[in-house]
Write a protein that holds these residues in place. Structure first.
Motif, short mmCIF file in Angstrom:
data_model
loop_
_atom_site.label_atom_id
_atom_site.label_comp_id
_atom_site.label_asym_id
_atom_site.label_seq_id
_atom_site.Cartn_x
_atom_site.Cartn_y
_atom_site.Cartn_z
N GLY A 126 2.38 18.78 -14.37
CA GLY A 126 3.47 19.38 -15.14
C GLY A 126 4.73 19.51 -14.31
N SER A 127 4.79 18.77 -13.20
CA SER A 127 5.94 18.79 -12.29
C SER A 127 6.23 20.19 -11.74
N VAL A 128 5.18 20.99 -11.60
CA VAL A 128 5.33 22.31 -11.00
C VAL A 128 5.72 22.14 -9.53
N PRO A 129 6.80 22.78 -9.09
CA PRO A 129 7.24 22.58 -7.70
C PRO A 129 6.26 23.20 -6.71
N GLY A 130 6.31 22.71 -5.49
CA GLY A 130 5.45 23.23 -4.44
C GLY A 130 4.80 22.10 -3.67
N PRO A 131 4.20 22.41 -2.52
CA PRO A 131 3.56 21.37 -1.70
C PRO A 131 2.43 20.69 -2.46
N LEU A 132 2.40 19.36 -2.36
CA LEU A 132 1.36 18.57 -3.02
C LEU A 132 0.90 17.48 -2.08
N LEU A 133 -0.41 17.37 -1.92
CA LEU A 133 -1.03 16.31 -1.12
C LEU A 133 -1.91 15.48 -2.05
N VAL A 134 -1.75 14.16 -2.00
CA VAL A 134 -2.48 13.26 -2.90
C VAL A 134 -3.31 12.28 -2.07
N LEU A 135 -4.60 12.19 -2.40
CA LEU A 135 -5.52 11.27 -1.73
C LEU A 135 -6.04 10.27 -2.75
N ASP A 136 -6.09 8.99 -2.37
CA ASP A 136 -6.49 7.93 -3.29
C ASP A 136 -7.31 6.90 -2.53
N ILE A 137 -8.56 6.67 -2.97
CA ILE A 137 -9.43 5.69 -2.33
C ILE A 137 -9.52 4.46 -3.21
N GLY A 138 -9.05 3.34 -2.68
CA GLY A 138 -9.16 2.08 -3.40
C GLY A 138 -10.26 1.21 -2.82
N GLY A 139 -10.27 -0.06 -3.18
CA GLY A 139 -11.28 -0.96 -2.68
C GLY A 139 -10.99 -1.45 -1.27
N GLY A 140 -9.72 -1.78 -1.00
CA GLY A 140 -9.35 -2.29 0.30
C GLY A 140 -8.67 -1.26 1.19
N GLY B 235 0.82 -1.21 0.00
CA GLY B 235 0.00 0.00 0.00
C GLY B 235 0.86 1.25 0.00
N GLU B 236 1.99 1.19 0.71
CA GLU B 236 2.90 2.34 0.75
C GLU B 236 3.45 2.66 -0.64
N GLU B 237 3.77 1.59 -1.41
CA GLU B 237 4.28 1.80 -2.75
C GLU B 237 3.19 2.35 -3.67
N GLU B 238 1.96 1.91 -3.48
CA GLU B 238 0.85 2.45 -4.26
C GLU B 238 0.70 3.94 -4.00
N ALA B 239 0.83 4.33 -2.73
CA ALA B 239 0.73 5.75 -2.39
C ALA B 239 1.83 6.55 -3.08
N ARG B 240 3.04 6.00 -3.08
CA ARG B 240 4.15 6.70 -3.73
C ARG B 240 3.91 6.87 -5.22
N LEU B 241 3.44 5.79 -5.87
CA LEU B 241 3.22 5.85 -7.31
C LEU B 241 2.07 6.80 -7.67
N ALA B 242 1.05 6.84 -6.82
CA ALA B 242 -0.05 7.79 -7.06
C ALA B 242 0.47 9.22 -7.00
N TYR B 243 1.37 9.47 -6.05
CA TYR B 243 1.96 10.81 -5.94
C TYR B 243 2.80 11.13 -7.18
N VAL B 244 3.62 10.17 -7.62
CA VAL B 244 4.44 10.37 -8.82
C VAL B 244 3.56 10.73 -10.01
#
Length: 260
Positions: A20-34, A4-13
């Protein structure tokens, strides 16, 4: 296998590249099935990643069988469970002033479509979802049987049963992270993985998963994504990950088809 940790990283990537890889703070939220995944950072790779067993399928099965909220009391119990689960989770990232918050999942996308269409002859642009509109959608979903929910704007038939749980999870995530509104990002884990395989993004160095989260991170098989050699020169394929994505397996990384 993806944790799950790797999925979170890839979602952020994926989300970072989508901006567009614009720098600055970014928060990513992802809801899966499990599980749900949360990641934050300021560069191409996240500083913090979290995965928690609060996915829409899991909450539906354990708390809302059949996809319905039998009473206001039951909805309050689900909200309290989600609130407590997020409050005791170590290091849940918070939205930063001036930063962007992206929601990367079909759950968020469908909720944004539903919220944008509510009470309007001409639906609003669904690229954003605010807490007030999300809460109005929760009230609508709670009063609608799942078999009729598929007729609501944005709600697909195969996700109708999980829609109420997904909306409650989205509300709890946004509240726990201090978020009033999210932008909808069409890219998530699969696109992040694909871009790394194509060499568009350098893979992160090996990291040991947080021991405190080891029991909450489900393992899932890697999707078999292979770009077709007949779809044009390499340069073109890299600039359009959607082309290679069509050659991927339709199986989602959390076991839900066709995608999250």
């Amino acid at each position: 296998m993806l944790t799950g940790e790797e999925e979170a990283r890839l979602a952020y990537v994926a989300a970072r590249r989508w901006t567009g890889s614009v720098p600055g703070p970014l928060l990513v939220l992802d809801i899966g099935g499990g599980t749900v995944e949360i990641a934050s950072g300021t560069g191409d790779q996240p500083r913090v990643v979290r995965s928690l067993p609060l996915g829409a399928r899991r909450i539906t099965r354990n708390w809302l069988p059949g996809g319905t909220g039998s009473s206001k009391r039951r909805l309050a119990e689900v909200r309290e469970h989600l609130r407590q689960s997020l409050s005791v989770a170590p290091g849940v990232p918070q939205a930063e002033p001036g930063g962007r918050v992206l929601a990367c999942s079909k759950t968020f996308e469908q909720l944004a479509r539903l919220a944008g269409a509510a009470g309007r002859k001409t639906p609003r642009v669904w690229g954003q979802l605010s807490l007030p509109r999300l809460r109005a959608s929760i009230a609508l979903l709670a009063g609608t049987r799942p078999h009729r929910g598929a007729g609501l704007p944005g709600i697909s038939r195969h996700r109708a049963e999980q829609s109420l749980a997904g909306a409650l999870i989205a509300e709890s995530l946004m509240t726990a992270c201090g978020v009033e509104s999210v932008e909808i990002c069409p890219w998530s884990t699969r696109e992040g993985l694909l871009r790394e395989r194509l060499g568009v993004v350098s893979p992160a160095p090996h990291r040991t998963a947080d021991p405190a989260l080891a029991d909450t991170c489900e393992r899932r098989p890697l999707p078999a994504c292979t770009a077709s050699p007949t779809r044009g020169p390499e340069k073109r394929t890299r600039s359009n990950p959607g082309t290679a994505l069509r050659a991927c397996s339709a199986e989602d990384t959390d076991g839900i088809t066709p995608n999250r």
